[in-house]
Design a protein around this motif. Sequence first.
Motif, mmCIF file in Angstrom:
data_model
loop_
_atom_site.group_PDB
_atom_site.id
_atom_site.type_symbol
_atom_site.label_atom_id
_atom_site.label_comp_id
_atom_site.label_asym_id
_atom_site.label_seq_id
_atom_site.Cartn_x
_atom_site.Cartn_y
_atom_site.Cartn_z
ATOM 1 N N SER A 1 4.061 10.355 -6.832
ATOM 2 C CA SER A 1 5.075 10.662 -7.845
ATOM 3 C C SER A 1 4.424 11.000 -9.189
ATOM 4 O O SER A 1 4.821 11.952 -9.862
ATOM 5 N N ALA A 2 3.409 10.229 -9.580
ATOM 6 C CA ALA A 2 2.717 10.493 -10.842
ATOM 7 C C ALA A 2 2.020 11.848 -10.796
ATOM 8 O O ALA A 2 2.045 12.606 -11.779
ATOM 9 N N VAL B 1 1.716 17.708 -12.352
ATOM 10 C CA VAL B 1 1.753 19.126 -11.972
ATOM 11 C C VAL B 1 2.955 19.805 -12.618
ATOM 12 O O VAL B 1 2.850 20.924 -13.132
ATOM 13 N N GLU B 2 4.096 19.134 -12.598
ATOM 14 C CA GLU B 2 5.302 19.688 -13.221
ATOM 15 C C GLU B 2 5.082 19.949 -14.712
ATOM 16 O O GLU B 2 5.474 20.977 -15.244
ATOM 17 N N GLN B 3 4.413 19.035 -15.388
ATOM 18 C CA GLN B 3 4.134 19.214 -16.814
ATOM 19 C C GLN B 3 3.182 20.374 -17.052
ATOM 20 O O GLN B 3 3.286 21.061 -18.066
ATOM 21 N N LEU B 4 2.258 20.598 -16.132
ATOM 22 C CA LEU B 4 1.348 21.741 -16.274
ATOM 23 C C LEU B 4 2.091 23.055 -16.093
ATOM 24 O O LEU B 4 1.859 24.022 -16.813
ATOM 25 N N TRP B 5 3.002 23.098 -15.108
ATOM 26 C CA TRP B 5 3.720 24.340 -14.827
ATOM 27 C C TRP B 5 4.858 24.581 -15.801
ATOM 28 O O TRP B 5 5.190 25.732 -16.093
ATOM 29 N N ARG C 1 0.838 -1.214 0.000
ATOM 30 C CA ARG C 1 0.000 0.000 0.000
ATOM 31 C C ARG C 1 0.869 1.258 0.000
ATOM 32 O O ARG C 1 0.596 2.217 -0.694
ATOM 33 N N ARG C 2 1.958 1.244 0.799
ATOM 34 C CA ARG C 2 2.854 2.410 0.820
ATOM 35 C C ARG C 2 3.495 2.608 -0.540
ATOM 36 O O ARG C 2 3.634 3.726 -1.018
ATOM 37 N N SER C 3 3.886 1.512 -1.172
ATOM 38 C CA SER C 3 4.509 1.596 -2.493
ATOM 39 C C SER C 3 3.541 2.176 -3.513
ATOM 40 O O SER C 3 3.903 3.034 -4.318
ATOM 41 N N LEU C 4 2.284 1.736 -3.472
ATOM 42 C CA LEU C 4 1.279 2.273 -4.391
ATOM 43 C C LEU C 4 1.023 3.749 -4.111
ATOM 44 O O LEU C 4 0.880 4.553 -5.030
ATOM 45 N N GLY C 5 1.000 4.123 -2.846
ATOM 46 C CA GLY C 5 0.788 5.525 -2.484
ATOM 47 C C GLY C 5 1.927 6.394 -2.965
ATOM 48 O O GLY C 5 1.726 7.483 -3.497
ATOM 49 N N THR C 6 3.167 5.911 -2.818
ATOM 50 C CA THR C 6 4.333 6.658 -3.280
ATOM 51 C C THR C 6 4.297 6.818 -4.795
ATOM 52 O O THR C 6 4.583 7.891 -5.321
ATOM 53 N N ALA C 7 3.916 5.766 -5.500
ATOM 54 C CA ALA C 7 3.835 5.834 -6.964
ATOM 55 C C ALA C 7 2.767 6.832 -7.396
ATOM 56 O O ALA C 7 2.971 7.604 -8.342
ATOM 57 N N ALA C 8 1.638 6.855 -6.699
ATOM 58 C CA ALA C 8 0.559 7.781 -7.055
ATOM 59 C C ALA C 8 0.988 9.225 -6.826
ATOM 60 O O ALA C 8 0.747 10.104 -7.661
#
Length: 121
Positions: free
Chosen positions: A84-85, A90-94, A75-82
């Motif tokens: 990060s995505a 957000v970076e692509q928007l800015w 669950r922590r791994s999935l949360g970290t991946a989410a």
Amino acid sequence: GSNGADGVPGPEGSQGIEGEAGLAGDDGLPGPPGPSGRPGPPGPPGQLTPLPPEFQAQSHNDNSKRNRDQGDRRRRSLGTAAVSALEQDVEQLWRPRGSRDNPARSCRDLALCSCAASSSC
């Protein structure tokens, strides 16, 4: 002969009898809400349902803690991946790159992404 001039008005008469009631008027505007009532009594206690057999066996098994730890890590791994995505989105928007997948919104965006790529600005 002829009639004379009008005389002085006489004294006011006594009040007449009460007339019939008129038609009912339109409904008025609603009034403000009243105060809240007192809280009701507590509800009945909930009922426990038995665990399904596969979970009952797991609770007595020595591997149950290890299985829980693996689930927590997953669950922590999935949360970290989410997260990060989301950060990448957000970076692509800015900071659009001017590519087909991440197009620039204006000439200024395009100039800024070219300067960032060449670092000559």
